[in-house]
Design a protein around this motif. Sequence first.
Motif, PDB file in Angstrom:
ATOM      1  N   ASP A   5     -62.368  90.213 -54.008  1.00 45.12           N
ATOM      2  CA  ASP A   5     -62.636  91.265 -53.021  1.00 45.12           C
ATOM      3  C   ASP A   5     -63.947  91.945 -53.350  1.00 45.12           C
ATOM      4  OD1 ASP A   5     -60.287  90.635 -51.759  1.00 45.12           O
ATOM      5  OD2 ASP A   5     -59.106  92.222 -52.758  1.00 45.12           O
ATOM      6  N   THR A   9     -67.355  92.095 -51.107  1.00 46.75           N
ATOM      7  CA  THR A   9     -67.850  93.411 -50.716  1.00 46.75           C
ATOM      8  C   THR A   9     -69.273  93.625 -51.190  1.00 46.75           C
ATOM      9  OG1 THR A   9     -65.617  94.270 -50.836  1.00 46.75           O
ATOM     10  CG2 THR A   9     -67.393  95.903 -50.868  1.00 46.75           C
ATOM     11  N   HIS A  99     -60.279  92.200 -47.764  1.00 45.08           N
ATOM     12  CA  HIS A  99     -61.651  92.583 -47.399  1.00 45.08           C
ATOM     13  C   HIS A  99     -61.559  93.837 -46.519  1.00 45.08           C
ATOM     14  CE1 HIS A  99     -65.860  92.327 -46.465  1.00 45.08           C
ATOM     15  NE2 HIS A  99     -65.625  92.206 -45.129  1.00 45.08           N
ATOM     16  N   ASP A 100     -62.302  94.849 -47.006  1.00 48.27           N
ATOM     17  CA  ASP A 100     -62.258  96.146 -46.324  1.00 48.27           C
ATOM     18  C   ASP A 100     -60.814  96.614 -46.152  1.00 48.27           C
ATOM     19  OD1 ASP A 100     -65.003  96.160 -46.153  1.00 48.27           O
ATOM     20  OD2 ASP A 100     -65.026  95.264 -44.118  1.00 48.27           O
TER      21      ASP A 100
END
Length: 861
Positions: A5, A9, A99-100
Amino acid sequence: MSASDSLVTETPDVLLAALERADDGIVIVDSAHRVTHFNASAERIWKLARTDVVGRDAEILTLNCLQADPVSEFRDEISLVRHDGSRIRAAISLSSIAHDGAPHRVVFARDVTADAERRVRIGLLHAVSDQTNRAVIITDTEQNIVYVNSAFTTLFGYTSGEAEGRHAGELIAGCHTDRKAVAKLVKRLMHGGRRGEAEVLAYDKEGEEIWVCARIDAFRDKKGRVKHIFALLEDITETKQLRSLQQLIMGALADEVPITDIADRLCRRVEEIAPDVVCSLLHVDAAGLIHPLGGPSLPEDYSRALDGIAIGPNVGSCGTAAFYGEPVLATDLETDPRWQPYKAMPLAIGLRACWSTPVKAKDGRVIATFAFYYREPRAPSNWHRRIVEACVSLGAFAIERKEARAEIARLAYHDILTGLPNRAQLRHLITTAIDACPTGSHIALAFLDVDHFKDVNDTLGHAAGDELLIQLAQRLREQIGPEDMLGRLGGDEFVILLPQRNAESAARVAADITEALGAPLRLGSRLMPMSASIGISLYPDHATDIDTLMQQADAAMYMAKQAGRSTHRIFSAEMNGLTEQRLALIAALRRAIAEGALSLSYQPQIRSCNGAIHGAEALARWHDAVLGDVSPAKFIPLAEECGLIEQIGLWSVREACRQMASWRRAGLNIPCVSVNLSPINFRNVTLAARLKDILAEHDLPADALMLEITEGAFMQDSVAALETMNAIRELGVGLSVDDFGTGYSSLSRLAHLPIRELKIDRSFMRDIESDAGALAIATAVVRVGQGLGMTVVAEGVETEGQRKTLAELGCDVVQGFLYAPALAPFAFERWLIEHCAEQARAMLGRLGVGPVGVAAVKRSA
């Protein structure tokens, strides 16, 4: 946050660039199930442009695994159906990332269609490989095994687990494997050469020998470099190696190779395919003695030492095997008790064990032994047993065939009955003796012919005749010297070759033989008197060539017969004329038969009770324009000697029946005509049928014909003769035994034979009035004949006293000069008319009728 992750990012551009260059197809699907990333490799796998995929529902990828729990991992090989309908094999790996703060799914895909197809092909190749009956080995370039099939396991006994990783040479090669031949093939392959094959001796897991044909090839990469070595192994133990033994033997026999050379070739070939043995083939003769046939690897002095040893229960391996007819194994010659007297020589040449197998003929005789010697104490392997099994049969075939050919050659030059040299061999022996005869020396040639041998055959049968000849040959051998040679020409004729003998010396030998033959021979329960006539010719006094010498000895022999038999004569010049006369007589007789120059005369047979005509005996006569009247006593024996008697007999029957038919048509009543036949006629199974045809041709009843036979015709053990006699009797033709009482008649047999008439021989008639013995014999014959329901005929009756004596005995019929000799047909007719008239006069006289009545009867007759 996970490391992945964080990576997405913090460095999205770098990561996306890496994903774009990846070999695997990479697809990212967000939490809304939409495709957010679709790299170039994914485009190739799915055959979809990323512009058509990104932002769309992941359903377009036809991946069922995306429907599963988002958290779960997935890794599998699946069948992927693409957008255009095509299908590939794909390896799919599915992972989850955040993700996010939102979960995403990452799909890694690889097209493994080619790998899958390759695996299928390899699986099929494995299946095919395991189905073949040939062993398959695949090794690396260092010859370490990487694969073997099930046939390899069956042939060599190693499982794939036991074989793989092992060096091929260490696994199946042995002390007698030709490693150089295999190494040469491998080296050639490694240098780019073509595949090849070699026949090598390999060894299985148990150490047993296996002959294989190894076909060796290489698997190469695209650059031609050898990656693996492939060997296809075929077991040729049976199909080639053992068959080569058969081909070797058959070829040698076809080429007429001597048996010793065949045995040597066989042993050499065996030693090639079984390198750890020394091979030997020994012949065992009829006396049980051993003779080397083949053993090329054995020292000559060892083979010579074996020659002539008698087989026995403790005579090494071979002598014992031949004695018992069973294989014998001596695993250690040093300690085996059967080898103690014989072990020194084999041990001295390094032979420590011996296995011998008997070779048997079809009749069970041991005719040879086949042996394997070993250089260390041991027993035979299975391969050795298979070789011996084949060689024993081949050896038996070769030896029996050679024995058969030798026997054929022996029979070609030796008489079957006596084992003596025959005519062909005698000519060779005489030629050899003449060539070796020193100047001034002589060679005597003696012809010997048994006297009255035909009587033995006719009376006692041919089996007794054969036994007489065998015993005669043995007696003759005992009377000649070691340098003399005895042979049989055929029938009852023998030849004695007497080298270095003049006329006087040869005459002494002949006299000794005559004396030795004076003692009777025993034939079964009978003592048979015998004698022989001997004729002698001399080389070079009488002739210098074989044919003339033999003719002269033959002529001298006939002179000995004419001199009274049981004697000898030495050839003289005047004998040539006598021989020529005999040959001329034979030729004239043949012409007489061919031209119909023989005739029949008829002697009447009269009933004792009333003087009426009983019948007539037809007797052959010969008048030659040059020779004049030839006596039957001369030409009948001659006809028997030269094979014309059967022809004369049938002619006599035909002519007698013709004459009988003619008489009957003329009103002359003759009840029966008797014709003499030879025993040879009765051996012809067609005789009865021919008689039937002759009688039918002349319209005569069967009882109008009587056949006179000698005792020999029914005394000999001839099934054909007895069957012929029964067939004739069933036809209705009578059978009469001629000259009864002069032979060796068996009354018990006579009682069971189809005989209608007995004839007392004329020799008993001369003294019947004065000799009590002759009278007793005649009385006995009359009683025997009448007791068996037969008619008894006495021949040779010449006086009224003889007739009266016979009438008093009750003899049924008389025949002889008292009434008439044998008469020509016309004279017989006149005699018959006169006899009938005389009978009528006598009868009328008894009734008191005067001369006028008698004259009337005579005119009517």
